[in-house]
Design a protein around this motif. Structure first.
Motif, PDB file in Angstrom:
ATOM      1  N   GLU A  77       7.536  -5.780   7.631  1.00 42.56           N
ATOM      2  CA  GLU A  77       6.974  -4.886   6.616  1.00 42.56           C
ATOM      3  C   GLU A  77       7.288  -5.486   5.248  1.00 42.56           C
ATOM      4  OE1 GLU A  77       8.337  -0.867   7.130  1.00 42.56           O
ATOM      5  OE2 GLU A  77       7.877  -0.905   9.262  1.00 42.56           O
ATOM      6  N   PRO A  78       6.388  -5.350   4.302  1.00 41.72           N
ATOM      7  CA  PRO A  78       6.615  -5.974   2.988  1.00 41.72           C
ATOM      8  C   PRO A  78       7.844  -5.452   2.253  1.00 41.72           C
ATOM      9  CG  PRO A  78       4.330  -5.328   3.242  1.00 41.72           C
ATOM     10  CD  PRO A  78       5.064  -4.740   4.410  1.00 41.72           C
ATOM     11  N   GLY A 100       0.582  -4.167   3.569  1.00 42.13           N
ATOM     12  CA  GLY A 100       1.467  -3.126   4.068  1.00 42.13           C
ATOM     13  C   GLY A 100       0.822  -1.761   4.019  1.00 42.13           C
ATOM     14  N   PRO A 101       1.524  -0.683   4.368  1.00 43.34           N
ATOM     15  CA  PRO A 101       2.967  -0.672   4.612  1.00 43.34           C
ATOM     16  C   PRO A 101       3.384  -1.198   5.987  1.00 43.34           C
ATOM     17  CG  PRO A 101       2.066   1.531   4.893  1.00 43.34           C
ATOM     18  CD  PRO A 101       0.926   0.661   4.445  1.00 43.34           C
ATOM     19  N   GLY A 102       2.418  -1.506   6.867  1.00 42.02           N
ATOM     20  CA  GLY A 102       2.783  -2.037   8.189  1.00 42.02           C
ATOM     21  C   GLY A 102       3.225  -3.492   8.101  1.00 42.02           C
ATOM     22  N   SER A 103       3.589  -4.046   9.258  1.00 43.20           N
ATOM     23  CA  SER A 103       4.068  -5.431   9.282  1.00 43.20           C
ATOM     24  C   SER A 103       2.959  -6.418   8.947  1.00 43.20           C
ATOM     25  CB  SER A 103       4.604  -5.755  10.674  1.00 43.20           C
ATOM     26  OG  SER A 103       5.707  -4.929  10.949  1.00 43.20           O
ATOM     27  N   VAL A 104       3.323  -7.467   8.284  1.00 44.59           N
ATOM     28  CA  VAL A 104       2.376  -8.534   7.942  1.00 44.59           C
ATOM     29  C   VAL A 104       3.032  -9.875   8.309  1.00 44.59           C
ATOM     30  CG1 VAL A 104       1.251  -7.289   6.055  1.00 44.59           C
ATOM     31  CG2 VAL A 104       3.266  -8.657   5.564  1.00 44.59           C
ATOM     32  N   PRO A 105       2.219 -10.909   8.565  1.00 43.67           N
ATOM     33  CA  PRO A 105       2.831 -12.207   8.879  1.00 43.67           C
ATOM     34  C   PRO A 105       3.505 -12.807   7.638  1.00 43.67           C
ATOM     35  CG  PRO A 105       0.415 -12.279   9.115  1.00 43.67           C
ATOM     36  CD  PRO A 105       0.768 -10.924   8.617  1.00 43.67           C
ATOM     37  N   ILE A 106       4.708 -13.276   7.831  1.00 47.30           N
ATOM     38  CA  ILE A 106       5.483 -13.869   6.729  1.00 47.30           C
ATOM     39  C   ILE A 106       6.124 -15.161   7.235  1.00 47.30           C
ATOM     40  CG2 ILE A 106       7.625 -13.566   5.371  1.00 47.30           C
ATOM     41  CD1 ILE A 106       6.898 -10.634   5.057  1.00 47.30           C
ATOM     42  N   THR A 107       6.015 -16.222   6.455  1.00 52.12           N
ATOM     43  CA  THR A 107       6.663 -17.481   6.840  1.00 52.12           C
ATOM     44  C   THR A 107       7.790 -17.774   5.854  1.00 52.12           C
ATOM     45  OG1 THR A 107       4.553 -18.307   7.643  1.00 52.12           O
ATOM     46  CG2 THR A 107       6.277 -19.947   7.309  1.00 52.12           C
ATOM     47  N   LEU A 108       8.988 -17.951   6.393  1.00 54.13           N
ATOM     48  CA  LEU A 108      10.145 -18.278   5.552  1.00 54.13           C
ATOM     49  C   LEU A 108      10.667 -19.659   5.927  1.00 54.13           C
ATOM     50  CD1 LEU A 108      12.222 -14.954   5.643  1.00 54.13           C
ATOM     51  CD2 LEU A 108      10.745 -15.797   3.802  1.00 54.13           C
ATOM     52  N   ARG A 109      10.917 -20.472   4.909  1.00 55.52           N
ATOM     53  CA  ARG A 109      11.503 -21.793   5.170  1.00 55.52           C
ATOM     54  C   ARG A 109      13.005 -21.692   4.920  1.00 55.52           C
ATOM     55  NH1 ARG A 109       9.730 -26.514   6.396  1.00 55.52           N
ATOM     56  NH2 ARG A 109      11.062 -28.291   5.979  1.00 55.52           N
ATOM     57  N   VAL A 110      13.762 -21.700   6.010  1.00 55.15           N
ATOM     58  CA  VAL A 110      15.213 -21.492   5.909  1.00 55.15           C
ATOM     59  C   VAL A 110      15.944 -22.674   6.530  1.00 55.15           C
ATOM     60  CG1 VAL A 110      17.119 -19.926   6.436  1.00 55.15           C
ATOM     61  CG2 VAL A 110      14.827 -19.000   6.100  1.00 55.15           C
ATOM     62  N   ASN A 111      16.873 -23.230   5.784  1.00 52.89           N
ATOM     63  CA  ASN A 111      17.676 -24.360   6.248  1.00 52.89           C
ATOM     64  C   ASN A 111      16.795 -25.476   6.805  1.00 52.89           C
ATOM     65  OD1 ASN A 111      19.907 -22.878   5.476  1.00 52.89           O
ATOM     66  ND2 ASN A 111      20.178 -21.972   7.500  1.00 52.89           N
ATOM     67  N   SER A 155       0.833  -1.195   0.000  1.00 57.90           N
ATOM     68  CA  SER A 155       0.000   0.000   0.000  1.00 57.90           C
ATOM     69  C   SER A 155       0.865   1.242   0.000  1.00 57.90           C
ATOM     70  CB  SER A 155      -0.873  -0.001   1.258  1.00 57.90           C
ATOM     71  OG  SER A 155      -1.334   1.292   1.504  1.00 57.90           O
ATOM     72  N   GLY A 156       0.548   2.184  -0.855  1.00 57.38           N
ATOM     73  CA  GLY A 156       1.319   3.417  -0.903  1.00 57.38           C
ATOM     74  C   GLY A 156       0.741   4.462   0.010  1.00 57.38           C
ATOM     75  N   GLY A 157      -0.258   4.133   0.842  1.00 56.69           N
ATOM     76  CA  GLY A 157      -0.816   5.082   1.784  1.00 56.69           C
ATOM     77  C   GLY A 157      -1.672   6.128   1.098  1.00 56.69           C
ATOM     78  N   LEU A 158      -2.471   5.732   0.107  1.00 55.05           N
ATOM     79  CA  LEU A 158      -3.330   6.682  -0.603  1.00 55.05           C
ATOM     80  C   LEU A 158      -4.386   7.258   0.324  1.00 55.05           C
ATOM     81  CD1 LEU A 158      -4.331   5.142  -4.025  1.00 55.05           C
ATOM     82  CD2 LEU A 158      -2.927   7.129  -3.599  1.00 55.05           C
ATOM     83  N   LEU A 159      -4.650   8.551   0.198  1.00 54.55           N
ATOM     84  CA  LEU A 159      -5.723   9.166   0.963  1.00 54.55           C
ATOM     85  C   LEU A 159      -7.032   8.952   0.221  1.00 54.55           C
ATOM     86  CD1 LEU A 159      -3.984  12.531   1.822  1.00 54.55           C
ATOM     87  CD2 LEU A 159      -4.376  10.610   3.350  1.00 54.55           C
TER      88      LEU A 159
END
Ligand code: FES
Ligand code: FES
Length: 210
Positions: A73-74, A53-64, A31-35
């Motif tokens: 934040e995105p 966004g622009p705030g934090s969102v849940p993200i799942t990363l599969r690492v190692n 989101s660019g924060g449009l009014l």
């Protein structure tokens, strides 16, 4: 006398590709924060794309091999998520623009620049970092080959090189010296350890290890 103007230079491919292009490719838009009531800009989210966004969102990363639930934040890159949120600091931030290879990680078997990928885009992929190559703290054959061939000096570029070389040998098990030279063109070393790195790759390939 008037001087001739310099010819405008074409942007290099890396510079031409913006983070917004990445988002579009991923089918996600920030989101660019449009009014309310403001007209959407020409580069607004393509219709059908999910806006986050622009705030934090849940993200799942599969690492190692392990899933990690994060709230980011995105705009956060995969490199920053690894280093700042998962404490995996092997991938280094040097150029932060997809040039030097110090941040290389393996994504679904391919070496990628972690600074050039958003964490949100890396969801659903298998990511391997340098930490994931040393199983139970044991050096991988490529790591041992780097030591045997004195393929590092300050060592800052070394994790990126080891990861890139590992992915390279997995795909090219029997390379020539020329193949190795061409194949590792995406990683830079300011200390000039290229001879040692090439020798390490050849040694690891010969012993059938990566
Ligand atoms: S820090 Fe990612 S390519 Fe240089
Ligand atoms: S060993 Fe120093 S930058 Fe590569």
């Amino acid at each position: 006398m008037r001087r001739k103007r310099d010819k405008p230079q074409k942007p290099r491919p890396n510079e031409a590709l913006t983070r917004r292009d990445f988002l579009k490719g991923a089918g996600v838009a920030v989101s660019g924060g449009l009014l309310a009531g403001q007209a959407a800009p020409a580069n607004a989210a393509p219709s059908g794309a999910e806006v986050v966004g622009p705030g934090s969102v849940p993200i799942t990363l599969r690492v190692n091999g392990k899933p990690h639930e994060l709230s980011l934040e995105p705009r956060v890159t995969l490199l920053d998520a690894l280093r700042n949120n998962l404490d995996l600091t092997g991938a280094k931030r040097v150029c932060d623009r997809g040039v030097c290879g110090s941040c290389t990680v393996i994504m679904d078997g391919k070496p990628v620049y972690a600074c050039n990928i958003l964490a949100i885009e890396a969801q659903g992929h298998n990511i391997t970092t340098i930490e994931g190559l040393a199983e139970e703290g044991k050096l991988s054959p490529m790591m041992s080959a780097f030591i045997n061939n004195d393929a590092q000096q300050c060592g800052f570029c070394t994790p990126g090189f080891v990861v890139a070389c590992t992915a390279y040998v997995q795909k090219h098990p029997n390379p020539s010296r020329e193949d190795v030279e061409k194949g590792l063109g995406g990683n830079l070393c300011r200390c000039g350890t290229y001879m040692g790195v090439r020798a390490a790759v050849l040694e690891a390939a010969k012993t059938n290890g990566s």
